[in-house]
Design a protein around this motif. Structure first.
Motif, PDB file in Angstrom:
ATOM      1  N   VAL A   5       0.811  -1.219   0.000  1.00  0.00           N
ATOM      2  CA  VAL A   5       0.000   0.000   0.000  1.00  0.00           C
ATOM      3  C   VAL A   5       0.843   1.267   0.000  1.00  0.00           C
ATOM      4  O   VAL A   5       0.351   2.340  -0.355  1.00  0.00           O
ATOM      5  N   ALA A   6       2.101   1.170   0.439  1.00  0.00           N
ATOM      6  CA  ALA A   6       2.932   2.377   0.515  1.00  0.00           C
ATOM      7  C   ALA A   6       4.367   1.963   0.818  1.00  0.00           C
ATOM      8  O   ALA A   6       4.656   0.781   1.050  1.00  0.00           O
ATOM      9  N   GLU A   7       5.225   2.959   0.785  1.00  0.00           N
ATOM     10  CA  GLU A   7       6.587   2.786   1.284  1.00  0.00           C
ATOM     11  C   GLU A   7       6.718   3.627   2.549  1.00  0.00           C
ATOM     12  O   GLU A   7       6.002   4.621   2.717  1.00  0.00           O
ATOM     13  N   LYS A   8       7.637   3.248   3.403  1.00  0.00           N
ATOM     14  CA  LYS A   8       7.807   3.966   4.669  1.00  0.00           C
ATOM     15  C   LYS A   8       7.997   5.460   4.445  1.00  0.00           C
ATOM     16  O   LYS A   8       7.470   6.287   5.188  1.00  0.00           O
ATOM     17  N   LYS A   9       8.739   5.814   3.404  1.00  0.00           N
ATOM     18  CA  LYS A   9       9.038   7.227   3.150  1.00  0.00           C
ATOM     19  C   LYS A   9       7.793   8.027   2.777  1.00  0.00           C
ATOM     20  O   LYS A   9       7.823   9.261   2.788  1.00  0.00           O
ATOM     21  N   ASP A  10       6.711   7.359   2.444  1.00  0.00           N
ATOM     22  CA  ASP A  10       5.478   8.048   2.053  1.00  0.00           C
ATOM     23  C   ASP A  10       4.718   8.620   3.249  1.00  0.00           C
ATOM     24  O   ASP A  10       3.764   9.391   3.066  1.00  0.00           O
ATOM     25  N   PRO A  13       6.678  10.678  10.187  1.00  0.00           N
ATOM     26  CA  PRO A  13       6.511  10.168  11.549  1.00  0.00           C
ATOM     27  C   PRO A  13       5.273  10.775  12.211  1.00  0.00           C
ATOM     28  O   PRO A  13       5.076  11.984  12.203  1.00  0.00           O
ATOM     29  N   GLY A  14       4.419   9.916  12.726  1.00  0.00           N
ATOM     30  CA  GLY A  14       3.180  10.377  13.352  1.00  0.00           C
ATOM     31  C   GLY A  14       2.126  10.803  12.352  1.00  0.00           C
ATOM     32  O   GLY A  14       1.101  11.368  12.737  1.00  0.00           O
ATOM     33  N   GLY A  15       2.340  10.504  11.079  1.00  0.00           N
ATOM     34  CA  GLY A  15       1.427  10.954  10.034  1.00  0.00           C
ATOM     35  C   GLY A  15       0.507   9.868   9.515  1.00  0.00           C
ATOM     36  O   GLY A  15       0.500   8.734  10.024  1.00  0.00           O
ATOM     37  N   MET A  16      -0.249  10.216   8.486  1.00  0.00           N
ATOM     38  CA  MET A  16      -1.228   9.299   7.903  1.00  0.00           C
ATOM     39  C   MET A  16      -1.165   9.395   6.385  1.00  0.00           C
ATOM     40  O   MET A  16      -0.740  10.407   5.833  1.00  0.00           O
ATOM     41  N   LEU A  17      -1.650   8.347   5.754  1.00  0.00           N
ATOM     42  CA  LEU A  17      -1.759   8.321   4.297  1.00  0.00           C
ATOM     43  C   LEU A  17      -3.034   7.563   3.936  1.00  0.00           C
ATOM     44  O   LEU A  17      -3.224   6.417   4.372  1.00  0.00           O
ATOM     45  N   GLY A  18      -3.884   8.184   3.151  1.00  0.00           N
ATOM     46  CA  GLY A  18      -5.079   7.505   2.663  1.00  0.00           C
ATOM     47  C   GLY A  18      -4.778   6.815   1.347  1.00  0.00           C
ATOM     48  O   GLY A  18      -4.139   7.410   0.474  1.00  0.00           O
ATOM     49  N   VAL A  19      -5.212   5.574   1.206  1.00  0.00           N
ATOM     50  CA  VAL A  19      -4.966   4.830  -0.028  1.00  0.00           C
ATOM     51  C   VAL A  19      -6.239   4.079  -0.420  1.00  0.00           C
ATOM     52  O   VAL A  19      -7.103   3.798   0.416  1.00  0.00           O
ATOM     53  N   GLY A  32       4.552   5.852  16.610  1.00  0.00           N
ATOM     54  CA  GLY A  32       5.785   5.401  17.252  1.00  0.00           C
ATOM     55  C   GLY A  32       6.645   4.522  16.362  1.00  0.00           C
ATOM     56  O   GLY A  32       7.361   3.653  16.856  1.00  0.00           O
ATOM     57  N   GLY A  33       6.578   4.734  15.063  1.00  0.00           N
ATOM     58  CA  GLY A  33       7.385   3.936  14.140  1.00  0.00           C
ATOM     59  C   GLY A  33       6.743   2.615  13.743  1.00  0.00           C
ATOM     60  O   GLY A  33       7.307   1.879  12.939  1.00  0.00           O
ATOM     61  N   ASN A  34       5.585   2.335  14.305  1.00  0.00           N
ATOM     62  CA  ASN A  34       4.802   1.166  13.892  1.00  0.00           C
ATOM     63  C   ASN A  34       3.639   1.647  13.033  1.00  0.00           C
ATOM     64  O   ASN A  34       3.138   2.758  13.216  1.00  0.00           O
ATOM     65  N   GLY A 110      11.064  -4.661   4.741  1.00  0.00           N
ATOM     66  CA  GLY A 110      12.045  -3.672   4.297  1.00  0.00           C
ATOM     67  C   GLY A 110      11.415  -2.298   4.339  1.00  0.00           C
ATOM     68  O   GLY A 110      10.945  -1.856   5.383  1.00  0.00           O
ATOM     69  N   GLU A 111      11.364  -1.644   3.187  1.00  0.00           N
ATOM     70  CA  GLU A 111      10.771  -0.301   3.108  1.00  0.00           C
ATOM     71  C   GLU A 111       9.299  -0.340   2.715  1.00  0.00           C
ATOM     72  O   GLU A 111       8.644   0.697   2.652  1.00  0.00           O
ATOM     73  N   LEU A 112       8.801  -1.532   2.432  1.00  0.00           N
ATOM     74  CA  LEU A 112       7.426  -1.647   1.936  1.00  0.00           C
ATOM     75  C   LEU A 112       6.427  -1.872   3.070  1.00  0.00           C
ATOM     76  O   LEU A 112       6.685  -2.655   3.996  1.00  0.00           O
ATOM     77  N   ILE A 113       5.300  -1.190   2.973  1.00  0.00           N
ATOM     78  CA  ILE A 113       4.206  -1.403   3.923  1.00  0.00           C
ATOM     79  C   ILE A 113       3.122  -2.182   3.183  1.00  0.00           C
ATOM     80  O   ILE A 113       2.636  -1.757   2.126  1.00  0.00           O
ATOM     81  N   LYS A 114       2.744  -3.301   3.760  1.00  0.00           N
ATOM     82  CA  LYS A 114       1.742  -4.157   3.144  1.00  0.00           C
ATOM     83  C   LYS A 114       0.578  -4.358   4.113  1.00  0.00           C
ATOM     84  O   LYS A 114       0.770  -4.362   5.328  1.00  0.00           O
ATOM     85  N   VAL A 115      -0.604  -4.543   3.551  1.00  0.00           N
ATOM     86  CA  VAL A 115      -1.811  -4.738   4.350  1.00  0.00           C
ATOM     87  C   VAL A 115      -2.469  -6.037   3.914  1.00  0.00           C
ATOM     88  O   VAL A 115      -2.551  -6.346   2.721  1.00  0.00           O
ATOM     89  N   GLU A 116      -2.939  -6.777   4.906  1.00  0.00           N
ATOM     90  CA  GLU A 116      -3.656  -8.026   4.638  1.00  0.00           C
ATOM     91  C   GLU A 116      -5.124  -7.695   4.430  1.00  0.00           C
ATOM     92  O   GLU A 116      -5.785  -7.157   5.323  1.00  0.00           O
TER      93      GLU A 116
END
Ligand code: FES
Length: 118
Positions: A5-10, A13-19, A32-34, A110-116
């Motif tokens: 759904v995104a990369e960490k850099k997207d 810190p403490g932010g949000m991203l709508g996808v 908190g980095g999670n 790695g740098e990828l954020i994935k959602v189940e």
């Protein structure tokens, strides 16, 4: 099914991203980095939640200030009633109740954020 759904850099810190992935609207939140994923539309009147505020693990809706725990999706409070004479009063959203949000498991590879998603 696990979907990128995104990369960490997207996400700041403490932010949000709508996808939108596989027809699902999801908000990815950094706490908190999670990363946590909740449904994107508020349980009250469907406002896009990434336009609200994230303070720690509490996401506040931009429209009528309902609050949610992003770690569980639990509705914590609100929405806030509008003043009857407010020029912002929304006659289409009179119910002062919301519901908890659906959550999705998040996996970081790695740098990828994935959602189940099912
Ligand atoms: S749309 Fe979110 S509190 Fe009303």
């Amino acid at each position: 099914m696990l979907i990128k759904v995104a990369e960490k850099k997207d996400i700041a810190p403490g932010g949000m991203l709508g996808v939108k992935v596989n027809g699902l609207n999801i908000v990815i939140c950094d706490y908190g980095g999670n990363f946590y994923a909740v449904e994107r539309k508020c349980g009250h009147a469907a406002a896009y939640l990434e336009r609200g505020a994230l303070n720690g693990y509490i996401l506040t809706c931009p429209l009528h200030c309902a609050r949610f725990d992003i770690t569980t999706g639990e509705a914590l409070g609100g929405p806030v009633p509008e003043a009857p004479d407010s020029k912002y009063a929304d006659p289409l959203a009179p119910d002062l109740e919301t519901r908890s949000l659906k959550t999705y498991p998040v996996i970081v590879e790695g740098e990828l954020i994935k959602v189940e998603v099912s």
